[in-house]
Motif scaffolding. Structure first.
Motif, PDB file in Angstrom:
ATOM      1  N   LEU A  63       0.838  -1.183   0.000  1.00 35.06           N
ATOM      2  CA  LEU A  63       0.000   0.000   0.000  1.00 35.06           C
ATOM      3  C   LEU A  63       0.881   1.244   0.000  1.00 35.06           C
ATOM      4  O   LEU A  63       1.776   1.393   0.831  1.00 35.06           O
ATOM      5  CB  LEU A  63      -0.913  -0.004   1.228  1.00 35.06           C
ATOM      6  N   VAL A  64       0.644   2.139  -0.963  1.00 34.21           N
ATOM      7  CA  VAL A  64       1.446   3.357  -1.111  1.00 34.21           C
ATOM      8  C   VAL A  64       0.535   4.569  -0.886  1.00 34.21           C
ATOM      9  O   VAL A  64      -0.551   4.660  -1.473  1.00 34.21           O
ATOM     10  CB  VAL A  64       2.093   3.446  -2.507  1.00 34.21           C
ATOM     11  N   PHE A  65       0.992   5.491  -0.046  1.00 37.57           N
ATOM     12  CA  PHE A  65       0.242   6.703   0.253  1.00 37.57           C
ATOM     13  C   PHE A  65       1.006   7.918  -0.260  1.00 37.57           C
ATOM     14  O   PHE A  65       2.181   8.110   0.049  1.00 37.57           O
ATOM     15  CB  PHE A  65       0.010   6.839   1.759  1.00 37.57           C
ATOM     16  N   VAL A  66       0.333   8.739  -1.073  1.00 36.75           N
ATOM     17  CA  VAL A  66       0.916   9.983  -1.592  1.00 36.75           C
ATOM     18  C   VAL A  66       0.139  11.137  -0.975  1.00 36.75           C
ATOM     19  O   VAL A  66      -1.032  11.353  -1.297  1.00 36.75           O
ATOM     20  CB  VAL A  66       0.835  10.052  -3.126  1.00 36.75           C
ATOM     21  N   PRO A  67       0.751  11.889  -0.036  1.00 35.72           N
ATOM     22  CA  PRO A  67       0.000  12.963   0.639  1.00 35.72           C
ATOM     23  C   PRO A  67      -0.350  14.096  -0.309  1.00 35.72           C
ATOM     24  O   PRO A  67       0.417  14.442  -1.205  1.00 35.72           O
ATOM     25  CB  PRO A  67       0.980  13.432   1.734  1.00 35.72           C
ATOM     26  N   ASN A  68      -1.522  14.668  -0.105  1.00 36.89           N
ATOM     27  CA  ASN A  68      -1.975  15.843  -0.849  1.00 36.89           C
ATOM     28  C   ASN A  68      -2.832  16.670   0.100  1.00 36.89           C
ATOM     29  O   ASN A  68      -4.029  16.443   0.238  1.00 36.89           O
ATOM     30  CB  ASN A  68      -2.764  15.430  -2.086  1.00 36.89           C
ATOM     31  N   THR A  69      -2.180  17.614   0.791  1.00 33.90           N
ATOM     32  CA  THR A  69      -2.849  18.379   1.846  1.00 33.90           C
ATOM     33  C   THR A  69      -2.871  19.864   1.495  1.00 33.90           C
ATOM     34  O   THR A  69      -1.931  20.595   1.805  1.00 33.90           O
ATOM     35  CB  THR A  69      -2.136  18.173   3.188  1.00 33.90           C
ATOM     36  N   PRO A  70      -3.931  20.323   0.838  1.00 41.35           N
ATOM     37  CA  PRO A  70      -4.029  21.761   0.530  1.00 41.35           C
ATOM     38  C   PRO A  70      -4.252  22.628   1.752  1.00 41.35           C
ATOM     39  O   PRO A  70      -4.059  23.840   1.691  1.00 41.35           O
ATOM     40  CB  PRO A  70      -5.224  21.821  -0.425  1.00 41.35           C
ATOM     41  N   ILE A  71      -4.662  22.021   2.866  1.00 42.44           N
ATOM     42  CA  ILE A  71      -4.864  22.784   4.086  1.00 42.44           C
ATOM     43  C   ILE A  71      -3.738  22.468   5.064  1.00 42.44           C
ATOM     44  O   ILE A  71      -3.096  21.427   4.977  1.00 42.44           O
ATOM     45  CB  ILE A  71      -6.238  22.448   4.734  1.00 42.44           C
ATOM     46  N   ASN A  72      -3.507  23.399   5.988  1.00 46.47           N
ATOM     47  CA  ASN A  72      -2.439  23.259   6.991  1.00 46.47           C
ATOM     48  C   ASN A  72      -3.074  22.810   8.305  1.00 46.47           C
ATOM     49  O   ASN A  72      -3.891  23.533   8.889  1.00 46.47           O
ATOM     50  CB  ASN A  72      -1.705  24.582   7.177  1.00 46.47           C
ATOM     51  N   TYR A  73      -2.686  21.615   8.784  1.00 44.85           N
ATOM     52  CA  TYR A  73      -3.252  21.077  10.018  1.00 44.85           C
ATOM     53  C   TYR A  73      -2.545  21.612  11.264  1.00 44.85           C
ATOM     54  O   TYR A  73      -2.904  21.240  12.373  1.00 44.85           O
ATOM     55  CB  TYR A  73      -3.170  19.544  10.014  1.00 44.85           C
ATOM     56  N   PHE A  74      -1.522  22.455  11.091  1.00 42.95           N
ATOM     57  CA  PHE A  74      -0.784  23.005  12.234  1.00 42.95           C
ATOM     58  C   PHE A  74      -1.509  24.260  12.713  1.00 42.95           C
ATOM     59  O   PHE A  74      -1.458  25.317  12.081  1.00 42.95           O
ATOM     60  CB  PHE A  74       0.643  23.329  11.822  1.00 42.95           C
ATOM     61  N   THR A  75      -2.216  24.159  13.854  1.00 41.39           N
ATOM     62  CA  THR A  75      -3.064  25.258  14.319  1.00 41.39           C
ATOM     63  C   THR A  75      -2.255  26.486  14.708  1.00 41.39           C
ATOM     64  O   THR A  75      -2.763  27.613  14.614  1.00 41.39           O
ATOM     65  CB  THR A  75      -3.910  24.806  15.519  1.00 41.39           C
ATOM     66  N   ASP A  76      -1.008  26.319  15.148  1.00 40.45           N
ATOM     67  CA  ASP A  76      -0.200  27.485  15.523  1.00 40.45           C
ATOM     68  C   ASP A  76       0.140  28.358  14.322  1.00 40.45           C
ATOM     69  O   ASP A  76       0.537  29.518  14.486  1.00 40.45           O
ATOM     70  CB  ASP A  76       1.098  27.041  16.212  1.00 40.45           C
ATOM     71  N   ALA A  77       0.024  27.813  13.111  1.00 45.97           N
ATOM     72  CA  ALA A  77       0.316  28.586  11.897  1.00 45.97           C
ATOM     73  C   ALA A  77      -0.962  29.080  11.231  1.00 45.97           C
ATOM     74  O   ALA A  77      -0.950  29.459  10.061  1.00 45.97           O
ATOM     75  CB  ALA A  77       1.113  27.730  10.916  1.00 45.97           C
ATOM     76  N   PHE A  78      -2.060  29.119  11.979  1.00 44.64           N
ATOM     77  CA  PHE A  78      -3.337  29.537  11.406  1.00 44.64           C
ATOM     78  C   PHE A  78      -3.241  30.985  10.919  1.00 44.64           C
ATOM     79  O   PHE A  78      -2.774  31.876  11.620  1.00 44.64           O
ATOM     80  CB  PHE A  78      -4.459  29.419  12.438  1.00 44.64           C
ATOM     81  N   GLY A  79      -3.685  31.228   9.694  1.00 47.42           N
ATOM     82  CA  GLY A  79      -3.662  32.573   9.129  1.00 47.42           C
ATOM     83  C   GLY A  79      -2.406  32.909   8.354  1.00 47.42           C
ATOM     84  O   GLY A  79      -2.368  33.932   7.656  1.00 47.42           O
ATOM     85  N   LEU A  80      -1.366  32.071   8.462  1.00 47.38           N
ATOM     86  CA  LEU A  80      -0.120  32.332   7.741  1.00 47.38           C
ATOM     87  C   LEU A  80      -0.206  31.738   6.343  1.00 47.38           C
ATOM     88  O   LEU A  80      -0.691  30.624   6.161  1.00 47.38           O
ATOM     89  CB  LEU A  80       1.071  31.725   8.491  1.00 47.38           C
ATOM     90  N   SER A  81       0.266  32.466   5.368  1.00 49.68           N
ATOM     91  CA  SER A  81       0.212  32.004   3.988  1.00 49.68           C
ATOM     92  C   SER A  81       1.604  32.078   3.364  1.00 49.68           C
ATOM     93  O   SER A  81       2.535  32.640   3.935  1.00 49.68           O
ATOM     94  CB  SER A  81      -0.771  32.859   3.171  1.00 49.68           C
ATOM     95  N   THR A  82       1.718  31.499   2.179  1.00 49.52           N
ATOM     96  CA  THR A  82       2.987  31.526   1.449  1.00 49.52           C
ATOM     97  C   THR A  82       3.266  32.946   0.944  1.00 49.52           C
ATOM     98  O   THR A  82       2.368  33.616   0.434  1.00 49.52           O
ATOM     99  CB  THR A  82       2.929  30.552   0.266  1.00 49.52           C
ATOM    100  N   ILE A  83       4.519  33.389   1.099  1.00 52.15           N
ATOM    101  CA  ILE A  83       4.905  34.743   0.695  1.00 52.15           C
ATOM    102  C   ILE A  83       6.028  34.649  -0.327  1.00 52.15           C
ATOM    103  O   ILE A  83       7.015  33.946  -0.117  1.00 52.15           O
ATOM    104  CB  ILE A  83       5.366  35.575   1.913  1.00 52.15           C
ATOM    105  N   ILE A  84       5.870  35.378  -1.425  1.00 50.22           N
ATOM    106  CA  ILE A  84       6.909  35.467  -2.459  1.00 50.22           C
ATOM    107  C   ILE A  84       7.520  36.860  -2.394  1.00 50.22           C
ATOM    108  O   ILE A  84       6.821  37.863  -2.559  1.00 50.22           O
ATOM    109  CB  ILE A  84       6.343  35.188  -3.856  1.00 50.22           C
ATOM    110  N   SER A  85       8.815  36.925  -2.123  1.00 50.28           N
ATOM    111  CA  SER A  85       9.504  38.202  -1.984  1.00 50.28           C
ATOM    112  C   SER A  85      10.467  38.389  -3.149  1.00 50.28           C
ATOM    113  O   SER A  85      11.259  37.486  -3.444  1.00 50.28           O
ATOM    114  CB  SER A  85      10.268  38.259  -0.663  1.00 50.28           C
ATOM    115  N   PRO A  86      10.413  39.529  -3.838  1.00 51.40           N
ATOM    116  CA  PRO A  86      11.355  39.744  -4.961  1.00 51.40           C
ATOM    117  C   PRO A  86      12.789  39.810  -4.463  1.00 51.40           C
ATOM    118  O   PRO A  86      13.058  40.276  -3.357  1.00 51.40           O
ATOM    119  CB  PRO A  86      10.894  41.079  -5.555  1.00 51.40           C
TER     120      PRO A  86
END
Length: 313
Positions: free
Chosen positions: A113-136
């Motif tokens: 049995l092979v599992f490939v994770p695909n988690t579009p949501i973040n289960y880490f509650t301490d990081a709630f509200g934080l998003s990916t940031i791209i800085s030039p």
């Protein structure tokens, strides 16, 4: 019934959610990451993995489904079994089982049995509200070249009006400099004299204090023996626990705890939880690293189905 939504809800609070007869979904916290190539900052998150060897029912998932669906515990267990059967039917027919917000399950050529994770949501509650940031990227070398080019194109030219004789300003600057040096020298002399007088007074006072201490010195001929106090470490407050199992019967939980103590573990029994079960622990630990290391040892020597519980008691 789609039980993956209940698994997702539990992964926010627990590091291990076992699906009876199928396997367990585990989480591990990953710290914030920086991709130097794309200049992207990623917040901390929980990584999802799967262990097909952890199949025993610990009651966590079934109790949660029973509370959310407002059904009995036995009915929740039966619903889980039917869902697992449908998963296995798809896997046996070489289909992919897609679990929303968790990942995909398939069989490889070896039948594992092979599992490939695909988690579009973040289960880490301490990081709630934080998003990916791209800085030039900061283009330091390019900006420096542009500034140098501008300096070459616009040189500084002194006009005749700016070349007037301002020699009298030099004498004024010299006079101001000499005045400031004289004032600074006088201040240094005065401060040095005050420091010397203060040091003499402090030395005199110190000598008097030393004389008083010598006159008041005394000895005890038969001193009392020193009392050694031993502080017992309270492990009941540790937040990381290695769980041996959860029992609906308090007597069975006490029996399991005695067996673990007889084997040399510092076993404990917790009070009844919200699911009506009595958890039995191999032990409690102050840090996640100690708890995880002991759990790995228990997997090798004692019980492969032991799991980690993070809870402040």
């Amino acid at each position: 019934m789609m039980i993956e939504k209940h698994i997702s809800a539990l992964l926010y609070r627990y590091q291990c959610v076992t699906v009876p007869g199928f396997g367990a979904f585990l989480t591990e916290i990953q710290s914030a990451q920086l991709n130097n190539d794309t200049h992207t900052f990623y917040p901390p998150k929980k990584l999802i993995s799967f262990n097909a060897n952890l199949k025993n029912n610990d009651g966590l998932l079934a109790n949660h489904i029973a509370l959310q669906e407002k059904i009995s515990y036995d009915q929740a267990v039966a619903n889980i079994s039917r869902e697992i059967e449908s998963w296995f039917d798809k896997l046996q027919s070489h289909q992919t089982v897609v679990l929303k917000n968790l990942g995909e399950m398939t069989y490889n050529v070896e039948g594992s049995l092979v599992f490939v994770p695909n988690t579009p949501i973040n289960y880490f509650t301490d990081a709630f509200g934080l998003s990916t940031i791209i800085s030039p990227a900061v283009r330091r070398e390019e900006l420096k070249a542009e500034v140098e080019a501008l300096e070459e194109k616009a040189p500084i030219i002194f006009t005749p009006e700016r070349r007037k004789n301002y020699s009298y300003l030099k004498y004024a600057a010299v006079f101001a400099l000499m005045t400031s040096i004289g004032g600074a020298g006088f201040k240094m002399y005065r401060d040095n004299k005050i420091d010397q007088e203060t040091l003499l007074v402090e030395q005199s006072v110190q000598e008097k204090v030393n004389n008083k201490i010598q006159q008041a010195t005394f000895f005890i001929e038969n001193p009392l023996p020193a009392v050694k106090l031993s502080l017992k470490e309270d492990k009941s407050t540790y937040p990381y626990h290695v769980v041996a199992g959860a029992f609906r019967s308090k007597a069975n939980a006490a029996k399991a705890m005695k067996e673990l103590i007889a084997k040399g573990f510092k076993a404990r029994q917790l009070e009844k939880n919200q699911f009506g079960l009595y958890p039995v622990l191999y032990g409690s630990f102050a840090t996640y690293a100690d708890a995880h290391q002991n759990m790995k040892k228990i997997h090798k020597t004692e019980d492969k189905e032991a799991w980690l519980l993070v809870k402040e008691l």
